[in-house]
Design a protein around this motif. Sequence first.
Motif: not given
Length: 160
Positions: A37-60
């Motif tokens: 809603r704040e971005l004004g658009t549906p998120l792509p499915p893979s990014y939506r899945c990432f957000l639902a599972e991880v939120g944000s991340c840092e890898v090395d």
Amino acid sequence: MSAVASVVSLVELLRGNPGSCRWTGGLSPVDLARAERELGTPLPPSYRCFLAEVGSCEVDGTDFLGVYRTPAMGDTLLGTVSGTLDARTDPRFPPDLLLIQYDGMGGLVCLDLSRRDRAGEAPVVVWDPGSADRGGPERLAADFGSYALRQCTQALTRGG
């Protein structure tokens, strides 16, 4: 491998490398809807899945903004939401881009929602203020899932 399957593999990679990987935790369905809603658009499915599972991340040393909150900022959705809204204040920034990462050289790694495929996935591109003079943002990958899995795998290989 599909974009969403790549995110599933990424989650397994993160969980299998707890010493090198940190993540904030998945978003609730309410927060995912709020981010869209704040971005004004549906998120792509893979990014939506990432957000639902991880939120944000840092890898090395490789960071993906994702969406998260901090105690200091309260209810504000940080990462992709606040970063994209801030980038949109620059009239040169294309309105169909969603910020997912900083490239470390002044570029913004984004999902280009103007070029979604049939599955709703958006290519990953890098934008900087001079992109328009070079014909637009440079394409880095077909979708978020494959891009994130590749970047995180490479980060772990470099670090290990």
